[in-house]
Write an enzyme that holds these catalytic residues in place. Structure first.
Site, PDB file in Angstrom:
ATOM      1  CB  SER A   1       8.043   2.594   4.699  1.00  0.00           C
ATOM      2  OG  SER A   1       7.685   1.656   5.692  1.00  0.00           O
TER       3      SER A   1
ATOM      4  N   GLY B   1       0.799  -1.219   0.000  1.00  0.00           N
ATOM      5  CA  GLY B   1       0.000   0.000   0.000  1.00  0.00           C
ATOM      6  C   GLY B   1       0.828   1.263   0.000  1.00  0.00           C
ATOM      7  CB  SER B   2       4.100   2.152   1.456  1.00  0.00           C
ATOM      8  OG  SER B   2       3.667   1.952   2.789  1.00  0.00           O
TER       9      SER B   2
ATOM     10  CB  SER C   1       5.123   0.416   9.138  1.00  0.00           C
ATOM     11  OG  SER C   1       6.207  -0.026   8.330  1.00  0.00           O
TER      12      SER C   1
ATOM     13  CD  GLU D   1      -2.869  -5.702   1.474  1.00  0.00           C
ATOM     14  OE1 GLU D   1      -2.521  -5.702   2.670  1.00  0.00           O
ATOM     15  OE2 GLU D   1      -2.520  -4.825   0.660  1.00  0.00           O
TER      16      GLU D   1
ATOM     17  CG  HIS E   1       0.562  -7.793 -28.033  1.00  0.00           C
ATOM     18  ND1 HIS E   1       0.869  -7.741 -29.371  1.00  0.00           N
ATOM     19  CD2 HIS E   1       0.033  -6.577 -27.711  1.00  0.00           C
ATOM     20  CE1 HIS E   1       0.552  -6.541 -29.844  1.00  0.00           C
ATOM     21  NE2 HIS E   1       0.041  -5.822 -28.859  1.00  0.00           N
TER      22      HIS E   1
ATOM     23  CE  LYS F   1       4.529  -7.483   8.275  1.00  0.00           C
ATOM     24  NZ  LYS F   1       4.283  -6.014   8.340  1.00  0.00           N
TER      25      LYS F   1
END
Length: 328
Positions: free
Chosen positions: A86, A46-47, A88, A213, A229, A320
């Site tokens: 970013s 999203g950033s 966060s 998301e 194509h 993460k």
């Protein structure tokens, strides 16, 4: 609805116009010195939406690239503006790119709610835009985009866009609830495939990500005319649960519009439903932001159809944790 939408995302979407109204006040004190031979916006998820939107909206006289990677393009040097985004402030890929930009003595601007990126900007004496916290990065598009327009204006890289920003904020006050509910109902149990022109790739990309998301379901996107194509051949033997959405802007190139119209019929003839959306509005920024807001609502209402919390990103967070902290 309240039991599923535990963090009240609907309020965030309903107040997106207010976010943009607040965001247009940020970044007005930052000026980047000329000359600038290119611009790179480093961000993920999203950033990075801000970079995608700026790339579609603005006509730059220098190269502009969105960098979704640990590494900067090879051409970056001391005259390149590197924007590190970013939400966060702790996303490892743009932080790695920041270090490389500093080593190359590039002109750096950071934007985040805080975190390591703020610390790195202070240490490097680089301009930093601090945005409000409390949002998912994918829902902070206003805060991450409009302040950067201010920086680019201040630095004489683009012309003044104040009037177009105000027009966009006005357009965002229009309700999308009923339209989004209708689209979400059609998408339940389907795999959405979103198509747009390459010029407005940001719209197709953001719709896809919002469905991924928010609704926790598979979605894909592609752009005209590249898809004509290769991907076009997949409709000889398409997956039976596809649902194609084609988004046309009123200022798309005429040949692109013709391709879209032909593609619509071809897909329908293969037995796949198609929703054709035509964007209207005075300014390109208003059309872009209104369309991505509609996509946000579609993702939201599809989450409700699926019984999923639209805000929670459990798999992403678990991934993460498994990845661990990067070694500096």
């Amino acid at each position: 609805m309240a039991n599923v939408d535990k963090e009240n995302m609907i309020s965030v979407l309903d107040n997106f116009w207010k976010q943009c109204e607040d965001a247009q006040r940020l970044g007005k004190n930052i000026v980047v010195g000329l000359p600038i031979n290119g611009i790179v916006l480093c961000g993920m998820g999203g950033s990075a939406f801000a970079g995608a939107i700026l790339h579609s909206y603005l006509d730059f006289s220098v190269p502009f690239e969105v960098c979704r990677s640990y590494f900067l393009p090879k051409w970056v040097d001391h005259n390149t503006l590197v924007i590190v985004a970013s939400y966060s402030g702790n996303t490892e890929e743009p932080l790695a790119a920041f270090k490389e930009a500093r080593a190359k003595k590039a002109k750096i601007v950071g934007i985040a709610k805080g975190g390591k990126l703020e610390e790195m900007c202070i240490q490097a004496k680089a301009p930093f835009i601090k945005v409000p916290s409390g949002l998912q990065p994918r829902d902070a598009m206003g805060y991450l985009t409009l302040p950067l327009i201010n920086v680019l204006q201040n630095s004489r890289i683009i012309k003044d866009k104040t009037g177009e920003i105000e027009d966009a904020i006005g357009a965002l006050k229009k309700s999308h609830h009923e339209n989004a509910k209708d689209i979400a109902a059609k998408l339940k149990g389907k795999i959405p495939v979103i198509y747009s022109s390459q010029k407005l790739e940001c719209i197709a990309r953001i719709w896809k990500c919002k469905i991924n998301e928010n609704a926790k379901t598979t979605a894909f996107f592609n752009v005209f005319s590249e898809l004509n194509h290769n991907e076009i051949e997949s409709y000889i033997n398409p997956a039976k649960n596809l649902f194609v959405i084609i988004i046309e802007d009123k200022n798309d190139f005429d040949r692109i519009k013709k391709r879209m119209a032909i593609m619509k019929k071809l897909v329908q003839d293969s037995g796949i439903p198609v929703l054709y959306i035509k964007l209207s509005g005075d300014s390109l920024l208003a059309r872009i932001l209104s369309s991505v807001l509609l996509g946000s609502y579609v993702g939201y209402y599809l989450a409700l159809e699926n019984g999923a919390d639209p805000t929670e990103v459990e798999i992403l967070e678990n991934f993460k944790k498994q990845l661990g902290t990067p070694i500096n």
